[in-house]
Design an enzyme around this catalytic site. Structure first.
Site, PDB file in Angstrom:
ATOM      1  N   THR A 186     -18.032   3.053 -11.950  1.00 40.97           N
ATOM      2  CA  THR A 186     -17.037   3.242 -10.903  1.00 40.97           C
ATOM      3  C   THR A 186     -16.133   4.390 -11.356  1.00 40.97           C
ATOM      4  O   THR A 186     -15.979   4.617 -12.554  1.00 40.97           O
ATOM      5  CB  THR A 186     -16.190   1.978 -10.676  1.00 40.97           C
ATOM      6  N   GLU A 331     -20.132  -1.603  -6.913  1.00 35.29           N
ATOM      7  CA  GLU A 331     -20.445  -2.953  -7.399  1.00 35.29           C
ATOM      8  C   GLU A 331     -21.332  -3.735  -6.437  1.00 35.29           C
ATOM      9  O   GLU A 331     -21.788  -4.821  -6.753  1.00 35.29           O
ATOM     10  CB  GLU A 331     -19.144  -3.757  -7.607  1.00 35.29           C
ATOM     11  N   LYS A 440       4.301  -2.419   0.244  1.00 31.37           N
ATOM     12  CA  LYS A 440       5.012  -3.658   0.564  1.00 31.37           C
ATOM     13  C   LYS A 440       6.442  -3.297   0.898  1.00 31.37           C
ATOM     14  O   LYS A 440       7.197  -2.846   0.042  1.00 31.37           O
ATOM     15  CB  LYS A 440       4.954  -4.630  -0.606  1.00 31.37           C
ATOM     16  N   TRP A 445       3.343  -6.399   4.322  1.00 31.59           N
ATOM     17  CA  TRP A 445       2.383  -5.333   4.111  1.00 31.59           C
ATOM     18  C   TRP A 445       2.339  -4.334   5.258  1.00 31.59           C
ATOM     19  O   TRP A 445       2.330  -4.717   6.421  1.00 31.59           O
ATOM     20  CB  TRP A 445       0.976  -5.912   3.942  1.00 31.59           C
TER      21      TRP A 445
HETATM   22  P1  ADP Z   1     -14.513   4.440  -6.219  1.00 25.58           P
HETATM   23  O1  ADP Z   1     -13.841   4.729  -4.927  1.00 25.58           O
HETATM   24  O2  ADP Z   1     -13.660   3.690  -7.178  1.00 25.58           O
HETATM   25  O3  ADP Z   1     -15.247   5.579  -6.766  1.00 25.58           O
HETATM   26  P2  ADP Z   1     -16.488   2.972  -4.759  1.00 25.58           P
HETATM   27  O4  ADP Z   1     -17.175   4.119  -4.163  1.00 25.58           O
HETATM   28  O5  ADP Z   1     -17.274   1.855  -5.220  1.00 25.58           O
HETATM   29  O6  ADP Z   1     -15.667   3.411  -5.987  1.00 25.58           O
HETATM   30  O7  ADP Z   1     -15.353   2.539  -3.766  1.00 25.58           O
HETATM   31  C1  ADP Z   1     -15.295   1.309  -3.169  1.00 25.58           C
HETATM   32  C2  ADP Z   1     -14.046   1.211  -2.347  1.00 25.58           C
HETATM   33  O8  ADP Z   1     -14.005   2.231  -1.354  1.00 25.58           O
HETATM   34  C3  ADP Z   1     -13.915  -0.066  -1.586  1.00 25.58           C
HETATM   35  O9  ADP Z   1     -13.442  -1.102  -2.394  1.00 25.58           O
HETATM   36  C4  ADP Z   1     -12.948   0.327  -0.494  1.00 25.58           C
HETATM   37  O10 ADP Z   1     -11.605   0.297  -0.945  1.00 25.58           O
HETATM   38  C5  ADP Z   1     -13.290   1.752  -0.211  1.00 25.58           C
HETATM   39  N1  ADP Z   1     -14.156   1.834   0.973  1.00 25.58           N
HETATM   40  C6  ADP Z   1     -15.479   1.964   1.009  1.00 25.58           C
HETATM   41  N2  ADP Z   1     -15.924   2.036   2.275  1.00 25.58           N
HETATM   42  C7  ADP Z   1     -14.848   1.926   3.074  1.00 25.58           C
HETATM   43  C8  ADP Z   1     -14.645   1.900   4.495  1.00 25.58           C
HETATM   44  N3  ADP Z   1     -15.630   2.029   5.362  1.00 25.58           N
HETATM   45  N4  ADP Z   1     -13.362   1.757   4.928  1.00 25.58           N
HETATM   46  C9  ADP Z   1     -12.336   1.625   4.074  1.00 25.58           C
HETATM   47  N5  ADP Z   1     -12.467   1.649   2.750  1.00 25.58           N
HETATM   48  C10 ADP Z   1     -13.698   1.797   2.242  1.00 25.58           C
END
Ligand code: ADP
Length: 543
Positions: A186, A331, A440, A445
């Site tokens: 990640t 994940e 917040k 929120w």
């Molecule tokens: P990182 O952003 O840490 O590189 P990931 O690509 O695994 O890792 O990111 C996952 C996160 O991206 C999710 O937990 C969420 O917060 C955000 N995310 C992914 N797809 C969407 C979506 N369609 N709308 C909003 N948030 C999203």
């Protein structure tokens, strides 16, 4: 004994064998780093993946060993996807946009034995070579003629030379489907990056889900261009799902600007594409400025960040391209939800359809989800309550590499996504924020995603981000940060006025700051950490 079905393992090598046997003539087209467009077929790719596997074995790579890649989307990376996992080694895709310290940390943590690197990304590896503790070989993904004359790295190997004398006749070994196939970290916007280890079984189950009717669906009639990088959660599984279904694949290499992507989409008859919102902003702007229409594209899969409503509208109204929004995480292999229309919804008027697409989607079969409060108590699926989103399923991580980050794993196999969301009675999931981005205000929120969405539907706004800024009375209040389109004009008052009727009154940002460029991280998402740093001492006019 009662009879039962056979317990044949699900293995990644079966995908390339299937594609070569039944879709042998279907093309894979790549924009190469060296320049020209490269074309070959699944049949060719299978032989080369086997040659690569033979070469890996001659380098001493065995079951379970990690093999790193620092590469864009292209045919040699595709061969690595199959050649490495095919012999039970673990394909570790590194993100070349990460800071050098992170690259070194990740390669060491993963204990990569060999690193394969694209020609124009060689500096990424050269920069950290002195820090790499386990890497025995670095292979440049090119031919002899393009090998660099000199490098900080001693004994660079050449990809094409490694393959040249191999027979390409290897029989893929059979092993347990619960063997690790690939590894992706990640991006580590907080703390050290954490490793997510995929299995053959989880990868195949996820890919079959991606092919299925309610999701993409895919067939040999489709041509897919994954803009989403192969180093970002396995290009969302498309590099497996495409070959399973006999789709033509088009790889864009490192040219991801609007013009280059448009050219490939147009010339190669691409009808399905996939990527994060930022990339599509570039493409839509290019089309508008140059009077171009996406005439062949039918669908684009957008995820990784919330998809602004304005983007859904622009794709449909200007290009008749339907957006499908996906939500997921590294994940989760990564897909957890997807835009899916229930009976009757597809024929709804545009605005109502767009509103469905603007939600994060409905869970795909195989992924369970619920929202819980801070004590872990389940909250209602009433579209009103918002809480911590937790998920479980056969392609969701059960623990991070080497046992890190245990706090994310709950009893019952539930994984804490770190997202705050609502679940609606009709099955839709709506993300209001990542928990670390939540604002917040006075104990309540405020959804930064809703505010960003509202701001981005203003015609002068190229991109917008909302962060919380300290406030003496309310603890935090929202600050809207805006990057205007080139040549466009809009003041603070105009923007706030525009947003006013689109969100709850008390959500209205206390101020607007204009920036030349909104910063993006390694996977193309807005870097809120950097914005928070920049505006750390910002005083709101209301403070
Ligand atoms: P990182 O952003 O840490 O590189 P990931 O690509 O695994 O890792 O990111 C996952 C996160 O991206 C999710 O937990 C969420 O917060 C955000 N995310 C992914 N797809 C969407 C979506 N369609 N709308 C909003 N948030 C999203």
């Amino acid at each position: 004994m009662l009879g039962l079905m056979q317990d044949r393992p699900l293995l990644i090598s079966q995908i390339i064998d299937f594609a070569a046997t039944y879709y042998g003539d279907v093309e894979i087209v790549s924009r190469t780093i060296e320049g020209p467009i490269h074309r070959y077929t699944y049949r060719d790719a299978q032989v080369r993946a086997k040659k690569l596997a033979e070469a890996l074995r001659s380098l001493g790579i065995r079951l379970g060993d990690r093999v790193g890649t620092v590469a864009w989307n292209g045919y040699r990376h595709f061969e690595l996807y199959y050649g490495v996992s095919g012999i039970g080694a673990v394909l570790h895709t590194l993100n070349p946009r990460l800071a050098p310290d992170h690259v070194a940390y990740i390669a060491n943590h993963a204990e990569d034995q060999v690193i394969f690197v694209d020609l124009n990304l060689l500096p990424v590896v050269e920069n950290v070579i002195g820090q790499l503790k386990t890497v025995r070989h670095v292979v440049v993904m090119t031919d002899r003629a393009h090998m660099p004359a000199q490098s900080k790295i001693a004994n660079l190997l050449c990809y094409e030379e490694l393959l040249a004398d191999k027979p390409g006749t290897l029989e893929w070994p059979e092993f347990d489907e619960r063997t690790a196939s690939s590894l992706c970290y990640t991006s580590g916007t907080t703390g050290n990056p954490k490793g997510v280890l995929y299995a053959h079984r989880s990868t195949l189950l996820h890919s079959m889900m991606m092919c299925s009717g309610p999701v993409l669906p895919l067939s040999p009639a489709n041509t897919i261009l994954p803009v989403v990088p192969m180093f970002h959660a396995n290009a969302w599984g498309l590099v497996y799902a495409g070959p399973m279904c006999g789709c033509k694949l088009v790889f864009p290499g490192f040219r991801l600007d609007g013009e280059s992507v448009y050219e490939l989409l147009d010339k190669e008859d691409v009808d399905i594409s996939a990527g994060v919102p930022t990339v599509w902003l570039g493409l839509l702007n290019y089309c508008e400025q140059n009077n171009k229409k996406l005439s062949k594209m039918k669908r684009t899969l957008i995820g990784g960040s919330a998809v602004p409503l304005a983007m859904i509208e622009r794709f449909w109204r200007n290009h008749e391209v339907e957006v499908a929004q996906g939500w997921g995480m590294t994940e989760m292999s990564p897909v957890g939800t997807f835009t899916r229309f229930n009976r009757g919804e597809r024929s709804l008027p545009d605005d109502q359809r767009f509103a469905i697409i603007a939600k994060q989607g409905r869970p795909v079969f195989g992924v369970e989800m619920k929202i819980v409060d801070d004590e872990g108590k389940e909250l209602p699926r009433d579209g009103k309550a918002s809480g911590n989103l937790v998920v479980r399923g056969p392609w969701i991580v059960s623990g991070y590499m080497k046992g890190e980050g245990t706090g994310a794993f709950m009893p019952g196999g539930w994984f804490h996504t770190g997202d705050v969301s609502k679940l609606e009675p009709d099955g839709s999931m709506v993300i209001t924020d990542r928990s670390k981005d939540v604002i917040k205000s006075g104990g309540e929120w405020i959804s930064t995603i809703d505010l960003e969405n509202a701001a981005m539907s203003h015609p002068a706004v190229a991109e917008a981000a909302v962060i919380g800024v300290k406030h003496p009375k309310w603890d935090e209040r929202p600050l809207l940060i805006v990057q205007l389109k080139p040549g466009a004009n809009a003041g603070k008052a105009e923007l706030l006025d525009f947003i006013q009727d689109k969100v709850a009154k008390w959500w209205l940002p206390d101020d607007v700051a204009f920036v030349d460029a909104i910063p993006h991280g390694a996977t193309g998402k807005v870097l809120k950490t950097e914005l928070r740093r920049t505006f750390k001492d910002y005083t709101l006019p209301t403070a």
